[in-house]
Design an enzyme around this catalytic site. Structure first.
Site, short mmCIF file in Angstrom:
data_model
loop_
_atom_site.label_atom_id
_atom_site.label_comp_id
_atom_site.label_asym_id
_atom_site.label_seq_id
_atom_site.Cartn_x
_atom_site.Cartn_y
_atom_site.Cartn_z
CG PHE A 22 11.33 19.38 19.86
CD1 PHE A 22 11.93 18.38 19.10
CD2 PHE A 22 11.91 20.63 19.92
CE1 PHE A 22 13.14 18.64 18.44
CE2 PHE A 22 13.11 20.89 19.26
CZ PHE A 22 13.73 19.90 18.50
CG PHE A 82 4.87 20.62 16.21
CD1 PHE A 82 3.62 20.11 16.54
CD2 PHE A 82 5.53 21.42 17.14
CE1 PHE A 82 3.03 20.41 17.76
CE2 PHE A 82 4.94 21.72 18.36
CZ PHE A 82 3.69 21.21 18.67
#
Ligand SMILES: [Cu+2]
Length: 184
Positions: A90, A88
């Site tokens: 980050f 995802f």
């Protein structure tokens, strides 16, 4: 064209034919080596599994095998584990992904947002992670230790600091860890 020019042109063409022949032979050799790698390591390895597996990126964080990072790694055979990894913005979950050494790890990676990379440093694991799709690759870690996961697909402003980790532990340690998880 003079006779000398004709002669030079002829020599040039002969060299060109030799080069084309050599280049084709090299390409065929590459294809043969690639076929050898596929036959010996590829089909049950880091080549993404061909079958389409779809998932809803909007709900993947809340329901299904990616919802609970604590239970992301499940045993699926005598010496096989499936690791459900979420990439995802980050980061990666779970972090670290804890797996036992010497077992076949089937990584099932998906994204709840945008495209990410899933590259495990020091290995051949290098797969694109598309939201809505499940990227499936297999890998057997022969050495215990910490492996870094690198996102190598641009995914936004935090791309350069998007890392995760795979922690490969001895089978006994893994059994002890999962045993503890069961009690909790
Ligand atoms: Cu990225």
């Amino acid at each position: 064209m003079t006779d000398r020019e004709k002669q030079l042109h002829h020599i040039l063409e002969r060299y060109e034919k030799a080069w084309i022949g050599f280049a084709l032979a090299m390409v065929l050799l590459f294809i043969a080596i690639i076929a050898f790698t596929l036959a010996n390591h590829g089909l049950r390895g880091v080549v993404p599994v061909g079958e389409l597996e779809l998932v809803d990126p909007a709900t993947v964080r809340f329901e299904g095998p990616w919802a609970d990072p604590e239970r992301a790694v499940v045993q699926t055979g005598p010496n096989q584990y499936t690791a459900h990894v979420l990439a995802f913005t980050f980061g990666y979950l779970p972090n670290p992904v804890v797996v036992p050494k010497g077992a076949e790890i089937v990584f099932k990676v998906t994204s709840p947002d945008v495209l990410h990379g899933f590259h495990i440093e020091g290995t051949n694991v290098n797969v694109e992670v598309l939201p809505g799709h499940v990227a499936i690759v297999r890998y057997t870690f022969r050495e215990a230790g910490e492996y870094r996961i690198i996102c190598n697909q641009y995914c936004g402003i935090g791309h350069h600091r998007m890392f995760g980790a795979v922690r490969v532990v001895e089978p006994e340690e893994f059994a002890a860890l999962t045993g503890k998880a069961e009690v909790n």
